[in-house]
Motif scaffolding. Sequence first.
Motif, mmCIF file in Angstrom:
data_model
loop_
_atom_site.group_PDB
_atom_site.id
_atom_site.type_symbol
_atom_site.label_atom_id
_atom_site.label_comp_id
_atom_site.label_asym_id
_atom_site.label_seq_id
_atom_site.Cartn_x
_atom_site.Cartn_y
_atom_site.Cartn_z
ATOM 1 N N LEU A 155 47.745 27.242 22.456
ATOM 2 C CA LEU A 155 47.157 26.829 23.726
ATOM 3 C C LEU A 155 48.303 26.418 24.641
ATOM 4 O O LEU A 155 48.978 25.420 24.390
ATOM 5 N N LEU A 156 48.541 27.234 25.673
ATOM 6 C CA LEU A 156 49.690 27.069 26.564
ATOM 7 C C LEU A 156 49.250 26.612 27.945
ATOM 8 O O LEU A 156 48.100 26.797 28.332
ATOM 9 N N GLY A 157 50.209 26.072 28.678
ATOM 10 C CA GLY A 157 49.932 25.693 30.057
ATOM 11 C C GLY A 157 50.925 24.654 30.534
ATOM 12 O O GLY A 157 51.561 23.979 29.727
ATOM 13 N N LEU A 185 44.480 25.732 16.037
ATOM 14 C CA LEU A 185 44.784 25.767 17.473
ATOM 15 C C LEU A 185 45.964 24.840 17.716
ATOM 16 O O LEU A 185 45.894 23.640 17.439
ATOM 17 N N TRP A 186 47.056 25.391 18.249
ATOM 18 C CA TRP A 186 48.342 24.700 18.387
ATOM 19 C C TRP A 186 48.665 24.562 19.868
ATOM 20 O O TRP A 186 48.870 25.561 20.557
ATOM 21 N N GLY A 195 47.233 34.805 18.443
ATOM 22 C CA GLY A 195 46.631 34.910 19.771
ATOM 23 C C GLY A 195 46.966 33.672 20.573
ATOM 24 O O GLY A 195 47.545 32.716 20.049
ATOM 25 N N ALA A 196 46.616 33.675 21.840
ATOM 26 C CA ALA A 196 46.941 32.534 22.696
ATOM 27 C C ALA A 196 45.958 32.422 23.852
ATOM 28 O O ALA A 196 45.408 33.422 24.329
ATOM 29 N N PHE A 197 45.751 31.186 24.276
ATOM 30 C CA PHE A 197 44.989 30.873 25.478
ATOM 31 C C PHE A 197 45.938 30.202 26.465
ATOM 32 O O PHE A 197 46.780 29.403 26.066
ATOM 33 N N GLN A 245 43.553 34.977 28.059
ATOM 34 C CA GLN A 245 43.523 35.031 26.600
ATOM 35 C C GLN A 245 44.326 36.249 26.162
ATOM 36 O O GLN A 245 44.177 37.340 26.729
ATOM 37 N N MET A 246 45.180 36.077 25.164
ATOM 38 C CA MET A 246 46.012 37.184 24.666
ATOM 39 C C MET A 246 45.834 37.330 23.166
ATOM 40 O O MET A 246 45.882 36.343 22.430
ATOM 41 N N ASP A 247 45.651 38.577 22.709
ATOM 42 C CA ASP A 247 45.658 38.828 21.272
ATOM 43 C C ASP A 247 47.092 39.137 20.844
ATOM 44 O O ASP A 247 48.034 39.063 21.648
ATOM 45 N N GLY A 248 47.272 39.502 19.576
ATOM 46 C CA GLY A 248 48.616 39.709 19.059
ATOM 47 C C GLY A 248 49.411 40.765 19.807
ATOM 48 O O GLY A 248 50.586 40.572 20.122
ATOM 49 N N SER A 249 48.800 41.913 20.124
ATOM 50 C CA SER A 249 49.510 42.977 20.831
ATOM 51 C C SER A 249 49.847 42.567 22.255
ATOM 52 O O SER A 249 50.922 42.903 22.774
ATOM 53 N N SER A 250 48.961 41.807 22.908
ATOM 54 C CA SER A 250 49.230 41.331 24.267
ATOM 55 C C SER A 250 50.396 40.350 24.268
ATOM 56 O O SER A 250 51.221 40.359 25.189
#
Length: 202
Positions: free
Chosen positions: A19-21, A163-164, A177-179, A189-194
């Motif tokens: 979880l980024l921002g 969730l980190w 993945g990431a939010f 939202q990004m999956d592994g390939s994104s």
Amino acid sequence: MPILRNCELRVPEGQLWMLLGPNGSGKSTLLKILAGLLNPTCGTVYVDRPKSFVFQNPDHQIVMPTVEADVAFGLGKFNLTAEEVQNRVSKALDSVGMSRYLKRPVQTLSGGQKQRVAIAGALAESCKVLLLDELTTFLDEKDQVGVIKAVKNSVATEQVAALWVTHRLDELKYADGAFCMEDGRIVMQMDGSSIANFLRNR
């Protein structure tokens, strides 16, 4: 004015999502609501139980003098035999690579080792959701990598959804993945390939 608005996310079992921002975007507030440490003023929160929260500073979570005693501490609320407690402690420490430190005094551990003990304590309680608040903030580079790899290994082994919260883009390479958050909203939202494409184009 609400801090969080229309936040919806799903983390699959056996995966580690970030979880980024930017600072003030609502990351830690959202994590603490999911953990039950803060109560939302409106809306609905549903988290598969049991869940565990691991603090940014392990000294806020570790309370017993030895590694073994600290990981076992939270199991006192369950009706377990001594053998069951020992098995859970051993399994949890093994999953974070801390088995050989079983009898070590906590005060002799590095920051990264303490953080792994805190994670083991959460896993010993058979949590299915692991909520992690910027675990590498106070760690040197070696311990940062050790803690992330320990979480990655234990999530896959124990089929835990993790969730980190982080502000470090380089930690994305360990995520499934990431939010991304801005102004209290999940904006991407990004999956592994994104994530792989994002890191290549940085």
